[in-house]
Design a protein around this motif. Structure first.
Motif, PDB file in Angstrom:
ATOM      1  N   LYS A   3     -42.118 -13.690  11.342  1.00  0.00           N
ATOM      2  CA  LYS A   3     -41.450 -13.543  12.454  1.00  0.00           C
ATOM      3  C   LYS A   3     -40.860 -12.303  11.889  1.00  0.00           C
ATOM      4  CE  LYS A   3     -36.487 -14.985  11.688  1.00  0.00           C
ATOM      5  NZ  LYS A   3     -35.661 -14.582  12.894  1.00  0.00           N
ATOM      6  N   ASN A   4     -39.858 -11.518  12.951  1.00  0.00           N
ATOM      7  CA  ASN A   4     -39.424  -9.890  12.376  1.00  0.00           C
ATOM      8  C   ASN A   4     -38.520  -9.593  11.855  1.00  0.00           C
ATOM      9  OD1 ASN A   4     -42.059  -8.489  13.819  1.00  0.00           O
ATOM     10  ND2 ASN A   4     -41.472  -8.748  15.761  1.00  0.00           N
ATOM     11  N   VAL A   5     -38.587  -9.294  10.649  1.00  0.00           N
ATOM     12  CA  VAL A   5     -36.887  -8.854  10.387  1.00  0.00           C
ATOM     13  C   VAL A   5     -36.351  -7.352  10.191  1.00  0.00           C
ATOM     14  CG1 VAL A   5     -36.811 -11.754   9.589  1.00  0.00           C
ATOM     15  CG2 VAL A   5     -37.936  -9.264   7.735  1.00  0.00           C
ATOM     16  N   LYS A   6     -34.937  -7.692   9.643  1.00  0.00           N
ATOM     17  CA  LYS A   6     -34.556  -6.020   9.250  1.00  0.00           C
ATOM     18  C   LYS A   6     -34.458  -6.169   7.696  1.00  0.00           C
ATOM     19  CE  LYS A   6     -35.348  -4.358  13.941  1.00  0.00           C
ATOM     20  NZ  LYS A   6     -35.669  -3.530  14.225  1.00  0.00           N
ATOM     21  N   LEU A   7     -34.606  -4.770   7.210  1.00  0.00           N
ATOM     22  CA  LEU A   7     -34.773  -4.681   5.451  1.00  0.00           C
ATOM     23  C   LEU A   7     -33.930  -3.401   6.001  1.00  0.00           C
ATOM     24  CD1 LEU A   7     -37.222  -5.887   4.046  1.00  0.00           C
ATOM     25  CD2 LEU A   7     -35.168  -7.173   4.094  1.00  0.00           C
ATOM     26  N   LEU A   8     -32.658  -2.854   5.251  1.00  0.00           N
ATOM     27  CA  LEU A   8     -32.331  -1.890   4.969  1.00  0.00           C
ATOM     28  C   LEU A   8     -33.231  -0.681   2.944  1.00  0.00           C
ATOM     29  CD1 LEU A   8     -30.050   0.342   5.166  1.00  0.00           C
ATOM     30  CD2 LEU A   8     -29.323  -0.540   3.321  1.00  0.00           C
ATOM     31  N   ARG A   9     -33.452  -0.104   3.287  1.00  0.00           N
ATOM     32  CA  ARG A   9     -34.390   1.267   2.914  1.00  0.00           C
ATOM     33  C   ARG A   9     -33.629   2.180   2.082  1.00  0.00           C
ATOM     34  NH1 ARG A   9     -38.471   3.523   5.384  1.00  0.00           N
ATOM     35  NH2 ARG A   9     -36.926   5.435   6.574  1.00  0.00           N
ATOM     36  N   ALA A  10     -33.291   1.710   0.818  1.00  0.00           N
ATOM     37  CA  ALA A  10     -31.960   2.076   0.034  1.00  0.00           C
ATOM     38  C   ALA A  10     -32.279   3.599   0.193  1.00  0.00           C
ATOM     39  CB  ALA A  10     -32.097   1.814  -1.277  1.00  0.00           C
ATOM     40  N   HIS A  11     -33.078   4.029  -0.287  1.00  0.00           N
ATOM     41  CA  HIS A  11     -32.819   5.291  -0.947  1.00  0.00           C
ATOM     42  C   HIS A  11     -32.870   6.817   0.663  1.00  0.00           C
ATOM     43  CE1 HIS A  11     -37.462   6.089   1.382  1.00  0.00           C
ATOM     44  NE2 HIS A  11     -37.009   6.991   1.242  1.00  0.00           N
ATOM     45  N   ASP A  12     -32.776   6.110   1.597  1.00  0.00           N
ATOM     46  CA  ASP A  12     -32.201   6.634   3.150  1.00  0.00           C
ATOM     47  C   ASP A  12     -31.480   6.560   4.037  1.00  0.00           C
ATOM     48  OD1 ASP A  12     -33.973   5.249   4.142  1.00  0.00           O
ATOM     49  OD2 ASP A  12     -35.588   7.102   4.787  1.00  0.00           O
ATOM     50  N   ASN A  13     -30.984   4.904   3.394  1.00  0.00           N
ATOM     51  CA  ASN A  13     -30.475   4.198   3.771  1.00  0.00           C
ATOM     52  C   ASN A  13     -31.033   3.852   5.370  1.00  0.00           C
ATOM     53  OD1 ASN A  13     -28.480   3.603   2.843  1.00  0.00           O
ATOM     54  ND2 ASN A  13     -27.297   5.400   3.061  1.00  0.00           N
ATOM     55  N   GLN A  14     -31.909   3.843   5.410  1.00  0.00           N
ATOM     56  CA  GLN A  14     -33.021   3.477   7.103  1.00  0.00           C
ATOM     57  C   GLN A  14     -32.862   2.308   7.144  1.00  0.00           C
ATOM     58  OE1 GLN A  14     -33.187   5.271  10.100  1.00  0.00           O
ATOM     59  NE2 GLN A  14     -31.889   6.876   8.444  1.00  0.00           N
ATOM     60  N   ILE A  15     -32.691   1.887   8.328  1.00  0.00           N
ATOM     61  CA  ILE A  15     -33.189  -0.034   8.907  1.00  0.00           C
ATOM     62  C   ILE A  15     -35.012  -0.345   8.483  1.00  0.00           C
ATOM     63  CG2 ILE A  15     -32.988  -2.013  10.129  1.00  0.00           C
ATOM     64  CD1 ILE A  15     -30.138  -0.943   8.258  1.00  0.00           C
ATOM     65  N   VAL A  16     -35.733  -0.651   8.776  1.00  0.00           N
ATOM     66  CA  VAL A  16     -36.488  -0.709   8.426  1.00  0.00           C
ATOM     67  C   VAL A  16     -37.306  -2.027   9.097  1.00  0.00           C
ATOM     68  CG1 VAL A  16     -37.210   1.047   6.657  1.00  0.00           C
ATOM     69  CG2 VAL A  16     -37.147  -1.179   6.430  1.00  0.00           C
ATOM     70  N   ASP A  17     -38.481  -1.965  10.124  1.00  0.00           N
ATOM     71  CA  ASP A  17     -38.825  -3.625  10.112  1.00  0.00           C
ATOM     72  C   ASP A  17     -39.492  -4.294   8.848  1.00  0.00           C
ATOM     73  OD1 ASP A  17     -37.964  -3.467  12.794  1.00  0.00           O
ATOM     74  OD2 ASP A  17     -40.005  -2.101  13.338  1.00  0.00           O
ATOM     75  N   ALA A  18     -39.768  -4.974   8.834  1.00  0.00           N
ATOM     76  CA  ALA A  18     -40.410  -6.611   7.775  1.00  0.00           C
ATOM     77  C   ALA A  18     -41.387  -7.671   8.751  1.00  0.00           C
ATOM     78  CB  ALA A  18     -40.106  -6.825   6.800  1.00  0.00           C
ATOM     79  N   SER A  19     -42.149  -8.062   8.361  1.00  0.00           N
ATOM     80  CA  SER A  19     -41.985  -9.011   8.618  1.00  0.00           C
ATOM     81  C   SER A  19     -41.794 -10.663   8.089  1.00  0.00           C
ATOM     82  CB  SER A  19     -43.924  -9.514   9.211  1.00  0.00           C
ATOM     83  OG  SER A  19     -43.730  -8.361   9.816  1.00  0.00           O
ATOM     84  N   LEU A  20     -41.665 -11.305   8.277  1.00  0.00           N
ATOM     85  CA  LEU A  20     -41.843 -12.839   7.746  1.00  0.00           C
ATOM     86  C   LEU A  20     -42.463 -13.740   8.019  1.00  0.00           C
ATOM     87  CD1 LEU A  20     -39.937 -14.097   5.585  1.00  0.00           C
ATOM     88  CD2 LEU A  20     -38.909 -15.945   7.244  1.00  0.00           C
ATOM     89  N   LEU A  21     -43.981 -14.154   7.169  1.00  0.00           N
ATOM     90  CA  LEU A  21     -44.833 -14.263   7.549  1.00  0.00           C
ATOM     91  C   LEU A  21     -44.762 -15.725   6.394  1.00  0.00           C
ATOM     92  CD1 LEU A  21     -46.999 -11.502   6.790  1.00  0.00           C
ATOM     93  CD2 LEU A  21     -46.364 -12.237   9.142  1.00  0.00           C
ATOM     94  N   THR A  22     -45.922 -16.408   6.625  1.00  0.00           N
ATOM     95  CA  THR A  22     -46.413 -17.984   5.848  1.00  0.00           C
ATOM     96  C   THR A  22     -47.368 -17.557   4.654  1.00  0.00           C
ATOM     97  OG1 THR A  22     -47.110 -19.366   7.871  1.00  0.00           O
ATOM     98  CG2 THR A  22     -48.290 -19.873   5.681  1.00  0.00           C
ATOM     99  N   LEU A  23     -47.028 -17.172   3.703  1.00  0.00           N
ATOM    100  CA  LEU A  23     -47.911 -16.965   2.535  1.00  0.00           C
ATOM    101  C   LEU A  23     -49.165 -17.297   2.332  1.00  0.00           C
ATOM    102  CD1 LEU A  23     -46.441 -16.357  -0.903  1.00  0.00           C
ATOM    103  CD2 LEU A  23     -47.451 -18.512  -1.554  1.00  0.00           C
TER     104      LEU A  23
END
Length: 186
Positions: A3-23
């Motif tokens: 599942k695609n989710v969005k995170l905030l990369r703190a050092h430049d305040n950019q929204i980045v893509d992340a993935s929620l995956l089965t462990l």
């Protein structure tokens, strides 16, 4: 599961893509390689958690689901859910998804790093637990016992505070019922 989710990369305040995956074993290796030493050297309340052991103990149980939130090819957060055998305190005897464990990588914690790498990891994991509750027909009901420093996070999520539970190391029990939405976009 991916599942695609969005995170905030703190050092430049950019929204980045992340993935929620089965462990996977790769995520457990990330914990051992990148997280464990930093946590053990900290005063974090979960510094003693051993995710590999937790995963092994639950491998044969269909009641557990385990997830990792990955960004930059490294596990940024980990979560274990129990999807059966827990009942609501707000709406007895209805089922809930129980968040057994939820942790963000040490470099994503303001208590460890002045400027965390990513913001929103814990929220993304929690929001997925609520979504999973809907998928299972539990209508958004989620419960958990919070470590003391995490209690404020769950209060902000709109969860009801049931106070300390002597049967769970005096951790505070929180629950989200179907009428609450915790800021999750369904």
């Amino acid at each position: 599961m991916n599942k695609n989710v969005k995170l905030l990369r703190a050092h430049d305040n950019q929204i980045v893509d992340a993935s929620l995956l089965t462990l996977s074993d790769k995520h457990l290796d990330d914990f051992e390689t990148f997280w464990k030493h930093r946590l053990q050297a900290s005063s974090e309340e979960d510094r003693h958690w051993d995710w590999a052991m937790k995963s092994r103990r639950t491998t044969l149980s269909l009641n557990y689901e385990k997830y990792a939130l990955e960004c930059d090819r490294i596990a940024q957060g980990l979560m274990m859910l129990e999807i059966d055998f827990h009942r609501s305190r707000l709406e007895p005897p209805k089922d809930i998804v129980y968040v057994d464990f939820l942790a963000t990588a040490p470099w994503n914690r303001p208590s460890v790093e002045n400027l965390p790498t990513y913001k929103g990891v814990g929220s993304a994991l929690f929001d997925f637990a609520v979504l999973r509750s809907f998928e299972l027909g539990y209508r958004g009901r989620v419960g958990l016992h919070a470590l003391p420093r995490a209690a404020g996070f769950y209060t902000k999520k709109g969860m009801a505070d049931f106070g300390t539970d002597p049967d769970k190391e005096n951790l505070t029990y929180f629950e989200l019922c179907q009428g609450q939405r915790a800021g999750v976009d369904y």
